[in-house]
Design a protein around this motif. Structure first.
Motif, PDB file in Angstrom:
ATOM      1  N   LEU A  64       0.844  -1.196   0.000  1.00  0.00           N
ATOM      2  CA  LEU A  64       0.000   0.000   0.000  1.00  0.00           C
ATOM      3  C   LEU A  64       0.874   1.239   0.000  1.00  0.00           C
ATOM      4  O   LEU A  64       1.922   1.271   0.639  1.00  0.00           O
ATOM      5  N   SER A  65       0.431   2.276  -0.676  1.00  0.00           N
ATOM      6  CA  SER A  65       1.208   3.514  -0.748  1.00  0.00           C
ATOM      7  C   SER A  65       1.092   4.340   0.524  1.00  0.00           C
ATOM      8  O   SER A  65       1.777   5.341   0.671  1.00  0.00           O
ATOM      9  N   HIS A  66       0.217   3.903   1.430  1.00  0.00           N
ATOM     10  CA  HIS A  66       0.054   4.615   2.704  1.00  0.00           C
ATOM     11  C   HIS A  66       0.055   3.606   3.857  1.00  0.00           C
ATOM     12  O   HIS A  66      -0.283   2.442   3.670  1.00  0.00           O
ATOM     13  N   TYR A  67       0.446   4.087   5.019  1.00  0.00           N
ATOM     14  CA  TYR A  67       0.444   3.255   6.224  1.00  0.00           C
ATOM     15  C   TYR A  67      -0.988   2.998   6.660  1.00  0.00           C
ATOM     16  O   TYR A  67      -1.824   3.899   6.668  1.00  0.00           O
ATOM     17  N   GLU A  68      -1.272   1.761   7.016  1.00  0.00           N
ATOM     18  CA  GLU A  68      -2.603   1.372   7.473  1.00  0.00           C
ATOM     19  C   GLU A  68      -2.460   0.658   8.814  1.00  0.00           C
ATOM     20  O   GLU A  68      -1.980  -0.481   8.876  1.00  0.00           O
ATOM     21  N   HIS A  69      -2.877   1.339   9.896  1.00  0.00           N
ATOM     22  CA  HIS A  69      -2.808   0.742  11.229  1.00  0.00           C
ATOM     23  C   HIS A  69      -3.621  -0.548  11.234  1.00  0.00           C
ATOM     24  O   HIS A  69      -4.733  -0.597  10.747  1.00  0.00           O
ATOM     25  N   GLY A  70      -3.051  -1.594  11.790  1.00  0.00           N
ATOM     26  CA  GLY A  70      -3.724  -2.890  11.847  1.00  0.00           C
ATOM     27  C   GLY A  70      -3.334  -3.809  10.702  1.00  0.00           C
ATOM     28  O   GLY A  70      -3.431  -5.024  10.820  1.00  0.00           O
ATOM     29  N   HIS A  72      -0.271  -3.087   8.870  1.00  0.00           N
ATOM     30  CA  HIS A  72       1.188  -3.076   8.998  1.00  0.00           C
ATOM     31  C   HIS A  72       1.548  -3.106  10.480  1.00  0.00           C
ATOM     32  O   HIS A  72       0.866  -2.478  11.287  1.00  0.00           O
ATOM     33  N   ALA A  73       2.611  -3.811  10.813  1.00  0.00           N
ATOM     34  CA  ALA A  73       3.035  -3.918  12.211  1.00  0.00           C
ATOM     35  C   ALA A  73       3.293  -2.540  12.820  1.00  0.00           C
ATOM     36  O   ALA A  73       2.876  -2.259  13.937  1.00  0.00           O
ATOM     37  N   ASP A  74       3.945  -1.687  12.067  1.00  0.00           N
ATOM     38  CA  ASP A  74       4.197  -0.308  12.492  1.00  0.00           C
ATOM     39  C   ASP A  74       4.654   0.492  11.272  1.00  0.00           C
ATOM     40  O   ASP A  74       4.878  -0.074  10.199  1.00  0.00           O
ATOM     41  N   ARG A  75       4.792   1.796  11.440  1.00  0.00           N
ATOM     42  CA  ARG A  75       5.191   2.661  10.321  1.00  0.00           C
ATOM     43  C   ARG A  75       6.555   2.301   9.757  1.00  0.00           C
ATOM     44  O   ARG A  75       6.757   2.329   8.541  1.00  0.00           O
ATOM     45  N   ALA A  76       7.498   1.968  10.623  1.00  0.00           N
ATOM     46  CA  ALA A  76       8.839   1.628  10.157  1.00  0.00           C
ATOM     47  C   ALA A  76       8.801   0.379   9.267  1.00  0.00           C
ATOM     48  O   ALA A  76       9.462   0.335   8.224  1.00  0.00           O
ATOM     49  N   MET A  77       8.021  -0.624   9.677  1.00  0.00           N
ATOM     50  CA  MET A  77       7.887  -1.853   8.882  1.00  0.00           C
ATOM     51  C   MET A  77       7.260  -1.528   7.526  1.00  0.00           C
ATOM     52  O   MET A  77       7.714  -2.005   6.487  1.00  0.00           O
ATOM     53  N   TRP A  78       6.189  -0.719   7.542  1.00  0.00           N
ATOM     54  CA  TRP A  78       5.543  -0.324   6.286  1.00  0.00           C
ATOM     55  C   TRP A  78       6.533   0.401   5.371  1.00  0.00           C
ATOM     56  O   TRP A  78       6.605   0.107   4.172  1.00  0.00           O
ATOM     57  N   LYS A  79       7.310   1.336   5.904  1.00  0.00           N
ATOM     58  CA  LYS A  79       8.284   2.072   5.083  1.00  0.00           C
ATOM     59  C   LYS A  79       9.310   1.129   4.454  1.00  0.00           C
ATOM     60  O   LYS A  79       9.679   1.299   3.292  1.00  0.00           O
TER      61      LYS A  79
END
Length: 171
Positions: A64-70, A72-79
Motif C-alpha cells: 500500500l502507498s500509505h500506512y494502514e494501522h492494523g 502493517h506492524a508499524d510505520r517503520a515496517m511499512w516504510k
C-alpha cells in the motif's frame, strides 16, 4: 483506433527507467489525470492492455502507498516494505463525467524496478491511441449530452481476483 505499438513500446521502456509507471484501470480517473487529453505533455491518450498474469503479479508484490494501522506492524515496517516493493497500490476517488470525485475509489497501481521492466517487456499485450475517442466523449460532456458520452465510455467491470492475492493489501 490505430495501434501505436512500436513507438509506444519504446516510449514505455524509456519511461520505466525513471520513477514510477502507473497503471490506471479507470477511464474517467485517467481523464481527470490528463484533463481529457488537454494537459501539456498529456495530449495523446493511450489504452495499454496488459496480461492478467502481469497485473496479478503486480498486485501480489505490491505494498500500500500509505500506512494502514492494523495491516502493517508499524510505520517503520511499512516504510521498509514500501521501499522494497516493486509495486504499490493507491486508492483514489473515482470520477464522474464532469471529473468530480465520487464516493468510491479506483485502484492505481504504481510500478518500479522489476515490475516496471516486466510491464514494458512482457506484460503489455496491446497499445491503442484512443485520443480521438477521448476528444469525442469530452465534446459530448461539454455540450451537456451525457447520455451520448456514457454510451462511448469503455466498458469497465469489477475485476475478479482470488482474495489471497489481496490479503496483504487489506484488513
Amino acid at each position: 483506433m490505430r495501434s501505436t505499438a512500436p513507438a509506444a513500446y519504446a516510449a514505455r521502456r524509456k519511461d520505466c527507467e525513471h520513477g514510477l509507471t502507473w497503471i490506471k484501470p479507470s477511464f474517467l480517473w485517467m481523464m481527470y489525470r490528463c484533463g481529457w487529453g488537454t494537459k501539456e505533455g498529456q495530449e495523446t491518450v493511450l489504452a495499454v492492455e496488459i496480461s492478467r498474469e502481469g497485473f496479478e503479479w503486480a498486485l501480489e508484490h505490491a505494498c500500500l502507498s500509505h500506512y494502514e494501522h492494523g495491516l502493517h506492524a508499524d510505520r517503520a515496517m511499512w516504510k521498509r516494505q514500501l521501499k522494497r516493493a516493486p509495486a504499490r497500490v493507491q486508492w483514489d476517488p473515482e470520477r464522474d463525467l464532469h471529473l468530480q470525485p465520487l464516493p468510491h475509489r479506483s485502484l492505481q497501481l504504481g510500478l518500479a524496478g522489476e515490475a516496471a521492466h516486466l510491464y514494458a517487456d512482457e506484460w503489455i499485450t496491446s497499445i491503442t491511441d484512443i485520443t480521438p475517442l477521448v476528444h469525442t466523449i469530452h465534446a459530448h460532456v461539454q455540450a451537456g449530452d451525457l447520455d451520448a458520452a456514457r454510451q462511448l465510455l469503455p466498458r469497465e467491470r469489477p475485476y475478479p481476483v482470488n482474495h489471497g492475492i489481496l490479503t496483504h493489501l487489506c484488513q
